[in-house]
Motif scaffolding. Sequence first.
Motif, PDB file in Angstrom:
ATOM      1  N   GLY A 253       0.899  -1.230   0.026  1.00 59.51           N
ATOM      2  CA  GLY A 253       0.002   0.034  -0.091  1.00 59.51           C
ATOM      3  C   GLY A 253       0.802   1.349   0.074  1.00 59.51           C
ATOM      4  N   LEU A 254       1.827   1.123   0.705  1.00 60.42           N
ATOM      5  CA  LEU A 254       2.812   2.415   0.734  1.00 60.42           C
ATOM      6  C   LEU A 254       4.258   1.933   1.147  1.00 60.42           C
ATOM      7  CD1 LEU A 254       3.681   3.362   3.935  1.00 60.42           C
ATOM      8  CD2 LEU A 254       1.269   4.285   3.759  1.00 60.42           C
ATOM      9  N   GLY A 255       5.239   2.507   1.032  1.00 58.35           N
ATOM     10  CA  GLY A 255       6.467   2.013   1.349  1.00 58.35           C
ATOM     11  C   GLY A 255       7.755   2.987   0.813  1.00 58.35           C
ATOM     12  N   ILE A 256       8.834   2.451   1.529  1.00 56.81           N
ATOM     13  CA  ILE A 256      10.129   3.327   1.079  1.00 56.81           C
ATOM     14  C   ILE A 256      10.494   3.089  -0.118  1.00 56.81           C
ATOM     15  CG2 ILE A 256      12.359   3.621   2.077  1.00 56.81           C
ATOM     16  CD1 ILE A 256      11.510   3.030   4.808  1.00 56.81           C
ATOM     17  N   TRP A 257      11.170   3.731  -0.938  1.00 50.79           N
ATOM     18  CA  TRP A 257      11.771   3.619  -2.194  1.00 50.79           C
ATOM     19  C   TRP A 257      13.318   3.719  -1.825  1.00 50.79           C
ATOM     20  CZ3 TRP A 257       8.698   5.996  -7.094  1.00 50.79           C
ATOM     21  CH2 TRP A 257       7.697   5.442  -7.144  1.00 50.79           C
ATOM     22  N   PRO A 258      14.030   2.770  -1.423  1.00 50.83           N
ATOM     23  CA  PRO A 258      15.306   2.814  -0.946  1.00 50.83           C
ATOM     24  C   PRO A 258      16.138   3.416  -2.036  1.00 50.83           C
ATOM     25  CG  PRO A 258      14.993   0.878  -1.087  1.00 50.83           C
ATOM     26  CD  PRO A 258      13.535   1.263  -1.303  1.00 50.83           C
ATOM     27  N   TRP A 259      16.025   3.180  -3.216  1.00 51.63           N
ATOM     28  CA  TRP A 259      16.968   3.648  -4.376  1.00 51.63           C
ATOM     29  C   TRP A 259      16.821   5.291  -4.609  1.00 51.63           C
ATOM     30  CZ3 TRP A 259      13.973   5.916  -8.101  1.00 51.63           C
ATOM     31  CH2 TRP A 259      12.295   5.226  -8.038  1.00 51.63           C
TER      32      TRP A 259
ATOM     33  N   GLU B  26      18.677   6.899  10.389  1.00 50.99           N
ATOM     34  CA  GLU B  26      17.427   7.671  10.616  1.00 50.99           C
ATOM     35  C   GLU B  26      17.501   8.791   9.861  1.00 50.99           C
ATOM     36  OE1 GLU B  26      14.538   8.536  13.739  1.00 50.99           O
ATOM     37  OE2 GLU B  26      14.353   7.029  12.235  1.00 50.99           O
ATOM     38  N   PRO B  27      16.553   9.064   8.896  1.00 49.68           N
ATOM     39  CA  PRO B  27      16.436  10.046   7.726  1.00 49.68           C
ATOM     40  C   PRO B  27      16.495  11.498   8.485  1.00 49.68           C
ATOM     41  CG  PRO B  27      14.314   9.202   7.872  1.00 49.68           C
ATOM     42  CD  PRO B  27      15.131   8.279   8.939  1.00 49.68           C
TER      43      PRO B  27
ATOM     44  N   VAL C 206      12.462   8.467   0.759  1.00 55.16           N
ATOM     45  CA  VAL C 206      11.462   8.787  -0.205  1.00 55.16           C
ATOM     46  C   VAL C 206      10.558   7.676   0.158  1.00 55.16           C
ATOM     47  CG1 VAL C 206      10.690   8.789  -2.646  1.00 55.16           C
ATOM     48  CG2 VAL C 206      12.824   9.862  -1.932  1.00 55.16           C
ATOM     49  N   VAL C 207       9.204   8.286   0.348  1.00 47.69           N
ATOM     50  CA  VAL C 207       7.929   7.164   0.638  1.00 47.69           C
ATOM     51  C   VAL C 207       7.104   7.385  -0.392  1.00 47.69           C
ATOM     52  CG1 VAL C 207       6.304   6.411   2.153  1.00 47.69           C
ATOM     53  CG2 VAL C 207       8.514   6.767   3.119  1.00 47.69           C
TER      54      VAL C 207
ATOM     55  N   ASP D   3       2.991   0.337  14.147  1.00 49.21           N
ATOM     56  CA  ASP D   3       4.447   0.491  14.280  1.00 49.21           C
ATOM     57  C   ASP D   3       5.037   0.534  13.025  1.00 49.21           C
ATOM     58  OD1 ASP D   3       3.317  -2.189  13.647  1.00 49.21           O
ATOM     59  OD2 ASP D   3       4.808  -3.117  14.951  1.00 49.21           O
ATOM     60  N   GLN D   4       4.433  -0.386  12.088  1.00 54.07           N
ATOM     61  CA  GLN D   4       4.977  -0.071  10.424  1.00 54.07           C
ATOM     62  C   GLN D   4       5.132   1.087   9.927  1.00 54.07           C
ATOM     63  OE1 GLN D   4       3.039  -3.179   8.282  1.00 54.07           O
ATOM     64  NE2 GLN D   4       4.501  -2.897   6.484  1.00 54.07           N
ATOM     65  N   PHE D   5       3.867   1.849  10.159  1.00 53.48           N
ATOM     66  CA  PHE D   5       3.752   3.085   9.780  1.00 53.48           C
ATOM     67  C   PHE D   5       4.782   3.994  10.520  1.00 53.48           C
ATOM     68  CE2 PHE D   5       1.758   7.353   9.237  1.00 53.48           C
ATOM     69  CZ  PHE D   5       1.360   7.238   8.158  1.00 53.48           C
ATOM     70  N   ASP D   6       4.900   3.836  11.603  1.00 55.25           N
ATOM     71  CA  ASP D   6       5.999   4.778  12.425  1.00 55.25           C
ATOM     72  C   ASP D   6       7.565   4.410  11.735  1.00 55.25           C
ATOM     73  OD1 ASP D   6       4.019   5.821  13.846  1.00 55.25           O
ATOM     74  OD2 ASP D   6       4.357   4.744  15.584  1.00 55.25           O
ATOM     75  N   GLN D   7       7.719   3.217  11.476  1.00 56.38           N
ATOM     76  CA  GLN D   7       9.080   2.778  11.033  1.00 56.38           C
ATOM     77  C   GLN D   7       9.231   3.607   9.449  1.00 56.38           C
ATOM     78  OE1 GLN D   7       9.605  -1.586  10.903  1.00 56.38           O
ATOM     79  NE2 GLN D   7       9.120  -1.445  13.033  1.00 56.38           N
ATOM     80  N   ILE D   8       8.037   3.686   8.822  1.00 57.03           N
ATOM     81  CA  ILE D   8       8.476   4.290   7.623  1.00 57.03           C
ATOM     82  C   ILE D   8       8.425   5.870   7.760  1.00 57.03           C
ATOM     83  CG2 ILE D   8       7.245   4.453   5.228  1.00 57.03           C
ATOM     84  CD1 ILE D   8       6.285   1.692   5.722  1.00 57.03           C
ATOM     85  N   PHE D   9       7.247   6.498   8.361  1.00 59.78           N
ATOM     86  CA  PHE D   9       7.271   7.696   8.501  1.00 59.78           C
ATOM     87  C   PHE D   9       8.151   8.379   9.482  1.00 59.78           C
ATOM     88  CE2 PHE D   9       3.582   6.834   5.593  1.00 59.78           C
ATOM     89  CZ  PHE D   9       3.990   7.886   4.794  1.00 59.78           C
ATOM     90  N   THR D  10       8.698   7.593  10.474  1.00 60.51           N
ATOM     91  CA  THR D  10       9.471   7.886  11.568  1.00 60.51           C
ATOM     92  C   THR D  10       8.385   8.422  12.670  1.00 60.51           C
ATOM     93  OG1 THR D  10       9.723  10.439  11.078  1.00 60.51           O
ATOM     94  CG2 THR D  10      11.430   8.738  10.241  1.00 60.51           C
ATOM     95  N   ARG D  11       8.965   8.887  13.793  1.00 58.93           N
ATOM     96  CA  ARG D  11       8.171   9.399  14.918  1.00 58.93           C
ATOM     97  C   ARG D  11       7.970  10.675  15.057  1.00 58.93           C
ATOM     98  NH1 ARG D  11       5.334   5.549  18.395  1.00 58.93           N
ATOM     99  NH2 ARG D  11       4.916   7.034  19.877  1.00 58.93           N
ATOM    100  N   ASP D  12       9.313  11.248  14.340  1.00 55.68           N
ATOM    101  CA  ASP D  12       9.346  12.711  14.779  1.00 55.68           C
ATOM    102  C   ASP D  12      10.064  13.489  13.598  1.00 55.68           C
ATOM    103  OD1 ASP D  12      11.912  11.577  14.919  1.00 55.68           O
ATOM    104  OD2 ASP D  12      12.258  11.823  17.125  1.00 55.68           O
TER     105      ASP D  12
END
Lengths: 796, 796
Positions: free
Chosen positions: A602-608, A617-618, A651-652, A673-682
């Motif tokens: 549904g959504l995800g990081i594009w690491p490339w 941490e970005p 990039v997400v 928790d998955q969402f937080d891993q992707i979008f970070t908490r802060d």
Amino acid sequence: MTNAPDTQEELKLLDRYWRAANYLSVGQIYLMNNPLLREPLQPEHIKPRLLGHWGTTPGLNFIYAHLNRLIRHRDLDMIYICGPGHGGPGMVANTWLEGSYSEIYPQVSEDATGMQRLFKQFSFPGGIPSHAAPETPGSINEGGELGYSLSHAFGAVFDYPNLIAACVIGDGEAETGPLSSSWHGIKFLNAARDGAVLPILHLNGYKIANPTLLGRSSDEDLHQLFSGYGYEPLFVCGDEPEKMHRQMAETLDKACDKIREYQQRGRSGEAQESIPRWPMIILRSPKGWTGPKTVDGKKVEDFWRAHQVPVSSCRENDQHRQILEQWMRSYQPDDLFDEQGKLKPELRALAPQGEKRMGASPYANGGRLRRELDTPDIREFAVDVTTPGEKQVQSTEVLGQYLRAIFQRNKDNFRLFGPDETASNRLSDVFDVTNRTWMEEVKPYDEQLARDGRVMEILSEHQCQGWLEGYLLTGRHGLFNCYEAFIHIIDSMFNQHAKWLKVTRKLPWREPVSSLNYLLSSHVWRQDHNGYSHQDPGFMDHVANKKADIVRIYLPPDANTLLWVGDHCLKTWDRINVIVAGKQPEPQWLTMDQAIAHCEAGLGIWPWAGTEQPGDEPDVVMACAGDVPTMETLAAVDLLKTYLPELKVRVVNVVDLMALQTKDQHPHGMEDDQFDQIFTRDKPVIFAFHGYPSLVHRLAYQRNNHHNFHVRGFMEEGTTTTPFDMTVMNELDRYHLAQEAILRIPSLAGKADTILDELAEKIAGHHRHVREYGEDLPEVRNWKWPSQQGSSDAPE
Amino acid sequence: MTNAPDTQEELKLLDRYWRAANYLSVGQIYLMNNPLLREPLQPEHIKPRLLGHWGTTPGLNFIYAHLNRLIRHRDLDMIYICGPGHGGPGMVANTWLEGSYSEIYPQVSEDATGMQRLFKQFSFPGGIPSHAAPETPGSINEGGELGYSLSHAFGAVFDYPNLIAACVIGDGEAETGPLSSSWHGIKFLNAARDGAVLPILHLNGYKIANPTLLGRSSDEDLHQLFSGYGYEPLFVCGDEPEKMHRQMAETLDKACDKIREYQQRGRSGEAQESIPRWPMIILRSPKGWTGPKTVDGKKVEDFWRAHQVPVSSCRENDQHRQILEQWMRSYQPDDLFDEQGKLKPELRALAPQGEKRMGASPYANGGRLRRELDTPDIREFAVDVTTPGEKQVQSTEVLGQYLRAIFQRNKDNFRLFGPDETASNRLSDVFDVTNRTWMEEVKPYDEQLARDGRVMEILSEHQCQGWLEGYLLTGRHGLFNCYEAFIHIIDSMFNQHAKWLKVTRKLPWREPVSSLNYLLSSHVWRQDHNGYSHQDPGFMDHVANKKADIVRIYLPPDANTLLWVGDHCLKTWDRINVIVAGKQPEPQWLTMDQAIAHCEAGLGIWPWAGTEQPGDEPDVVMACAGDVPTMETLAAVDLLKTYLPELKVRVVNVVDLMALQTKDQHPHGMEDDQFDQIFTRDKPVIFAFHGYPSLVHRLAYQRNNHHNFHVRGFMEEGTTTTPFDMTVMNELDRYHLAQEAILRIPSLAGKADTILDELAEKIAGHHRHVREYGEDLPEVRNWKWPSQQGSSDAPE
């Protein structure tokens, strides 16, 4: 299958049947006890709230009884589309009389107890709605919001050669825009492969508080009007039951003969020169026919006062209660129902048997007839992506190749609908294997028109939507492709379909139907040539208001993701799927494997695409949803890499908008928790969004890092200009996105002013150039990801 | 005012005029330099992006030139409603030729320099849109979204007896639903007091990539169709210019004679028996007429390939550039324009003079004609409120009294529009002083119908909206009353009107027009009798997407606030105001003085309703917006007072929804410190909202205490049931609100479980009762604020 001449006897029986339906209709509006009036009517027998629409109901009952006769005589497959669906008591009464109601709802049995329940439940808390509704057997049309019955009828009969949809259109509904254009449906009806629609324009002369336009039109004008639409109008007019029964029976026989004649001719293999003059019936009968003539000295029957509850306050007002009792007794219930309250056998014999009963027709519970769509492997159509962004492809064109295969594999089970935009939306590959349906003259130089075409184009979003709804509700599959801005034209139809689905999901006897799928192309960011009137992404907001169970919104950023999404949506049921995708050449990002994994999540990081290293941490999350926002986000990342090579950028991309919601809000919601891993908490999230920014805020509202979401999207700024200038006008372009990222990263505070100035100068330079030369700067036109050689990894 | 026979000479001049307009149209699509082709056409003369719609344009130009002739011969007041507004180059060309364009935009002067600017600006960044638009002189119709031209035309001529709206309807547009029903407009047109509409159905046979339904219909069918609608159809068909000029001139003369005849008869004072057979013209001419016949061997003229840019890539492709050059030279520019590039005087003489020019008509810049509405003092209609909640009144009925006075004071300047719901929405008091407009037969027992009625009712939300837009855009005032759920039918029309207003606000020459006002009644909470299909409050969400400058949403909780809001909205301009108000008897809360102060603030504390003492910080804020939520909130406060007498409860009511936004988001946004004082910075806010909860979150998103807002509203649960049960289904009822308050107050944690249980039992008790008896519990039905004697102060 005989076409026996009607005996006087049969029509007398039919009149009793009609009286039974009328009796049951009045009972539903008024009574909660004493259903057979076996004792004098007392206040406590009467419901505390009197709700329902009587006015149209006797006419609906009259038609239903006569259609029963026709079905029996000719062994027809017929459904009843009830335009005046607010005449709900009539539909319920008739399905109870024929037995289909009690088969579905056994507690509402065919006896006095069942009749009492039938009456009480109507418009009663915990009971059934006052209108024909999903709960009503035999119905695929609500009739609460008027205008769509005839479109539904045409949609229902496409590709069902044996089906006749009898469609009752009230004279109120006939004033609406959508209904007015739906008469053109015969110009898309192929007598050889489709069934027939029998429109019955029921003129009872009045709306809620007004006469109707067609009700007051002369017979001559009506004859001309419907002849001009291409029909042969047949009139049935009067108020004396005996004469009317005779007229109606003869007219229906005639109409049916015509239909069979045209169908036989169409199926004979002879070339047809013109569209048959399909019959339609104009039935003039009094509003509230057989009800109280006057109440308190005021005209009721044959007037608008009969519209809802013709005599009110029957609990409190003895005189009114007397009127009601006399009225009900005028139908002679003891002549109609036996001791147990069951319809007498000689009357029951007037209803068709089994699935021929209109309340039991599988056509009106289309999930029962639904065959799975035969879909190809999407990998056959995959765009070969070796380096992200290198290749430019028209994503909808690739989907068109997939749809071509769908047409090849599903010869009579799938149609594509659109308001003359199928080619414009780049789906033209379907025309390799099918054509546009066209029953009027075909000229030698015409292209892609044919009587057996399966692409349905009419410049009426209402018809596209109505036809598709009818087609789906009777068990088939389809896709509606439309310019994004103009899908708002059917906002209200969408509402009604979503409501219908929501209710059917709770009815175990309603089998699932295929999802209603929208492909919105020519979207807000690429209507730069048509201008502001064509720029509106708000349909997503409208859709997101509906029940989470029902709706899905997808924003595939490229062709491979669009393939996955399109294929997925076509396989689902009982949903409404909205896909927004561009038709212009655009960079392709994901391999098919990546696309599948990305869409499933549904959504995800594009690491490339980012610059963070594993485990980092970005500093900032650059998020995007939609093809143009994705491209601008990647171009912004490109700029950030140039200006701030140390910066850790993530990039997400979001394909499935509902993944932004939490799991308890939406079935597609991502776990927290998955969402937080992707979008970070802060960390700051710069979110480039296809639509109005508020929608992202609304969906991500319950997320931990939500206060850090900075969303850019359509700010209601538009005109005819270049595509890139559109993004600049709405501050969704690469320069503004890069600026916002720099401003939101705390560690850069005060340290990147020169870069911000350079970005501002780029925006100013864009403005100067585009206004002088009418096209974008070469650095924009020729931009490709990644602009810096070797700065990006190949896709995984 | 002569009706001179046309000389051959005049028609020859007219043909040259037409060629000039065609030349300028092509120039706009293609050229950025060398406007008069005084040098051979070079690649650099051609725009980099070729945008625009040629196909319809020569027909539009043909009609415009002939209407000019008619205006000159007969000194008419005429405007040109351009249904195919995408033929923008034609409208621009014609207004430049007649001089009105350069008067408004002096830099686009009547010479070669001006012509170069005229060409370059078209569809060019920083220039003008590709469609007829607010920027186009003489236009009140965009034509980007098709379907509304004829409704606009009727709206424009109501109450302007001297005006004729010539309305060009493309055969694409004619397929849409809204346009199909708009033909009925003549049934609402009074020859005595209204102007005339001259519909010109322009059949060029094709849409974007398809033939059109009416284009392929036979003349006979068309004749019948439009005769059936009540018109006298007049045909003009062909492709030879000379013959076509002759035919068109004669036909327009004939049509104009008919119009004058019917108007004279209507104004003679004789009783009229039937609606005049108003003329309408069916013009069949080739699509892309006079353009390239073929390009690359493919048919272009008289085919759909002429729709947009008939010959592409003229910069890159020498052969295409040659086609373009030959095409443009075929109009003989030197025969049309003088050395300076100005239209030759003998041609300029064909245009009307001054304000008779369609591009300079004040009717098409309606603000110039707008007279202020004469409004009464709202205090005359105030409901006398001595104790809040004591009196039950139908709020819209009170507004109806106010509207009656509006009708009395504004005899020819105000109309009320609605789809047969004016009485249902309880505005019937207006019928004391006016009637419904009705031109068909009036029967002896009919009520409130008259030829000079000023309430416009047709069962088509599209027509109500389209008429009102036309009426407003030509300088008048009006109100559209509608069931709340079904206003979604015109979502897309609302969009287009909002876009129109947004653009006109930036055009100094467009004078402000009156606001478009909606009264949405029969709303989601009181459609308990019609059920789920009638329950939808989402129009507010739709509206809130538009530019803050343009939109306002009001939720008056009682009659006095509704009076203030209604009066306020009718006095505004260039806005869209949405008012949502109930029609059922409901408690009245505020005196007129209180109502005025409350509405002016937009939102505020109701001190008499809360339990805090001056200077207190409350434990909880109970906020509400909308009449039913307000009542439930007060009932919840009532419960809290009983259960928790020590609790400090603040009641806040919101009338002006936009006050929830911050000042920088919306002009009505409340200042932050004031907002904080009212909603606190840290106390729980239980917000009972009329619509979908997300809208409150979205609007209050930037507020300090926003994370503490707990909003309840419509959760998309509905059916036919009692009004109170509707609120319970959506957990907006007093019991759920009280529960939520208790759960959100930290100091009550764990201390109020018994109370929560009691509230849960009340909900269960409600369910049992309503399902058994079909009405609400007496404690709900008979509830009155305040239930506890003496516990509340009188209003200040």
